[in-house]
Scaffold this active site. Structure first.
Site, PDB file in Angstrom:
ATOM      1  N   CYS A 115      -0.560   6.249  10.132  1.00  0.00           N
ATOM      2  CA  CYS A 115       0.727   5.679  10.539  1.00  0.00           C
ATOM      3  C   CYS A 115       0.556   4.334  11.240  1.00  0.00           C
ATOM      4  CB  CYS A 115       1.352   6.633  11.545  1.00  0.00           C
ATOM      5  SG  CYS A 115       2.848   7.335  10.963  1.00  0.00           S
ATOM      6  N   CYS A 149       3.433   8.638   0.728  1.00  0.00           N
ATOM      7  CA  CYS A 149       4.086   7.743   1.677  1.00  0.00           C
ATOM      8  C   CYS A 149       4.223   6.380   0.994  1.00  0.00           C
ATOM      9  CB  CYS A 149       3.208   7.661   2.926  1.00  0.00           C
ATOM     10  SG  CYS A 149       3.763   6.452   4.111  1.00  0.00           S
ATOM     11  N   GLU A 190       0.832  -1.204   0.000  1.00  0.00           N
ATOM     12  CA  GLU A 190       0.000   0.000   0.000  1.00  0.00           C
ATOM     13  C   GLU A 190       0.866   1.254   0.000  1.00  0.00           C
ATOM     14  OE1 GLU A 190      -4.086  -1.395   2.205  1.00  0.00           O
ATOM     15  OE2 GLU A 190      -2.417  -0.888   3.481  1.00  0.00           O
ATOM     16  N   CYS A 206       2.193  -1.516  15.572  1.00  0.00           N
ATOM     17  CA  CYS A 206       2.080  -1.372  14.113  1.00  0.00           C
ATOM     18  C   CYS A 206       1.428  -2.595  13.478  1.00  0.00           C
ATOM     19  CB  CYS A 206       3.477  -1.160  13.531  1.00  0.00           C
ATOM     20  SG  CYS A 206       3.516  -1.228  11.743  1.00  0.00           S
ATOM     21  N   CYS A 239       7.098  -4.176  15.489  1.00  0.00           N
ATOM     22  CA  CYS A 239       6.831  -3.137  16.493  1.00  0.00           C
ATOM     23  C   CYS A 239       5.407  -3.356  16.995  1.00  0.00           C
ATOM     24  CB  CYS A 239       6.980  -1.746  15.881  1.00  0.00           C
ATOM     25  SG  CYS A 239       8.622  -1.460  15.207  1.00  0.00           S
ATOM     26  N   CYS A 286       6.767  -6.581   7.105  1.00  0.00           N
ATOM     27  CA  CYS A 286       7.937  -6.062   7.813  1.00  0.00           C
ATOM     28  C   CYS A 286       8.350  -7.076   8.874  1.00  0.00           C
ATOM     29  CB  CYS A 286       7.598  -4.730   8.474  1.00  0.00           C
ATOM     30  SG  CYS A 286       9.009  -4.025   9.357  1.00  0.00           S
TER      31      CYS A 286
HETATM   32  S1  SF4 Z   1       6.619   0.513  12.603  1.00  0.00           S
HETATM   33 FE1  SF4 Z   1       5.808  -1.246  11.465  1.00  0.00          FE
HETATM   34  S2  SF4 Z   1       6.605  -1.029   9.379  1.00  0.00           S
HETATM   35 FE2  SF4 Z   1       7.828   0.327  10.723  1.00  0.00          FE
HETATM   36  S3  SF4 Z   1       9.565  -0.930  11.353  1.00  0.00           S
HETATM   37 FE3  SF4 Z   1       8.024  -1.220  12.947  1.00  0.00          FE
HETATM   38  S4  SF4 Z   1       6.851  -3.044  12.306  1.00  0.00           S
HETATM   39 FE4  SF4 Z   1       8.031  -2.348  10.536  1.00  0.00          FE
END
Ligand code: SF4
Length: 342
Positions: free
Chosen positions: A334, A105, A92, A119, A116, A112
């Site tokens: 975000c 963006c 996306e 996220c 985190c 990923c």
């Molecule tokens: S915020 Fe999300 S996309 Fe960014 S590094 Fe952490 S897990 Fe990966």
């Protein structure tokens, strides 16, 4: 012989092919112009070329395109684009209008690996790195769709799906192509990273002038490691040391991103310790009140707490902005990109 995707080639390689074909050098310029400035999606669209040349050239080459499969527009006019790649994976990109600016963006990975806690992309896990051309093509496809609306992208941020510095070669190649082929000023590009230290040290050599943003989110190792497991590998001490040595141009500053999570990292004590941590780093701070998503364990802090946090940082001389969340209703804010993966 398999046909070659022209978007995988650098300007030097395109010039080499044109020479090999014994064509005048202006044909290389035309080719680059049609791909990166007129956003041609096939060789047939290059009407400046004689039909016979287009046909001959098409026998060996083609212009690859990532496929736009869905566009959603949020109540605040943020747009989210879902793309399908050749191997059917999905990414996306988000387009954010703000006064005179139109910021794109973009994603650097499918999913990923960093997980985190706040996220949604991290929940997908890592699927694969994007190739340099797939990173740039998000810009090309969206720019093409904006022509009829007479709109142009003014800024690019690497803040979509993925950690760009874990895909270092393709990310820096894409940054080079934005400069060399798209002619997009690196000064209007921001790369956001959690701080992969070895790559962060290399970045200014490979992509000078690109702006840097650090996803910090905590001022001590215990909270940061809890929120961002990568902190175990690259702890705050090392990250801060790297930022202090990061070569900046006069008046250039690093953007510090801090997602505010209720009861986790939003106390007055957290704010004071952040001030101490960032001392002597030329920076501005973006506070991002958390955008909750279904099933997440975090909440957004109350408004008064957000403002108090900001005031403490300002009182210590920092420039601090509270980032208004954009596109929450379409999961475009975000940390909310998941490209329909569940
Ligand atoms: S915020 Fe999300 S996309 Fe960014 S590094 Fe952490 S897990 Fe990966």
């Amino acid at each position: 012989m398999d046909k070659i995707n022209l978007k995988k080639l650098s300007s030097k390689e395109i010039e080499g092919i044109i020479k090999e074909w014994q064509l005048p050098s202006f044909r290389a310029k035309q080719l680059i112009h049609w791909i990166y400035h007129r956003f041609a999606s096939s060789i047939q669209e290059i009407t400046e070329w004689p039909k016979s040349l287009r046909e001959e050239f098409s026998k060996n080459y083609f212009i690859g395109n990532i496929k736009l499969i869905e566009k959603k527009v949020s109540a605040d006019k943020t747009e989210k684009y879902l793309f399908e790649l050749k191997d059917s994976e999905r990414i996306e990109s988000v387009l954010i209008p703000d006064k005179q600016r139109l910021t794109l963006c973009i994603s650097s990975q499918v999913g990923c690996p960093l997980k985190c806690k706040f996220c949604l992309t991290g929940k997908i896990g890592f699927i694969r790195n994007l190739e340099a051309w797939e990173i740039v093509d998000q810009f090309i496809q969206i720019s093409k769709s904006l022509i009829k609306e007479n709109r142009r992208i003014t800024n690019i941020v690497f803040m979509g799906m993925g950690e760009p510095l874990l895909n270092f070669e393709n990310t820096t190649e894409a940054l080079w192509r934005f400069k060399d082929l798209v002619e997009f000023s690196p000064r209007r590009i921001t790369l956001s990273t959690v701080g992969i230290i070895p790559a962060l040290k290399e970045l200014p050599k490979r992509a000078p002038n690109v702006k840097l943003a650090i996803s910090l989110n905590a001022s001590d190792d215990t909270i940061r490691t809890y929120l961002m497991p990568i902190n175990k590998q690259y702890p705050l001490y090392e990250l801060i040391k790297t930022l202090k040595n990061y070569p900046l141009k006069p008046r250039q500053r690093i953007t510090i991103e801090y997602v505010l999570l209720k009861g986790v990292n939003d106390s007055e004590e957290n704010a004071y310790s952040l001030c101490k941590l960032l001392k002597n780093i030329p920076c501005k701070i973006n506070l991002i009140p958390f955008n909750p998503w279904q099933g997440c364990e975090f909440e957004r802090p109350e408004e008064s707490r957000i403002v108090k946090f900001q005031q403490i940082l300002i009182s210590k001389g920092y420039s601090v902005f509270i980032r208004k969340s954009k596109g929450e209703d379409i999961l475009a804010a975000c940390g909310q990109l998941k490209a329909m993966y569940n």
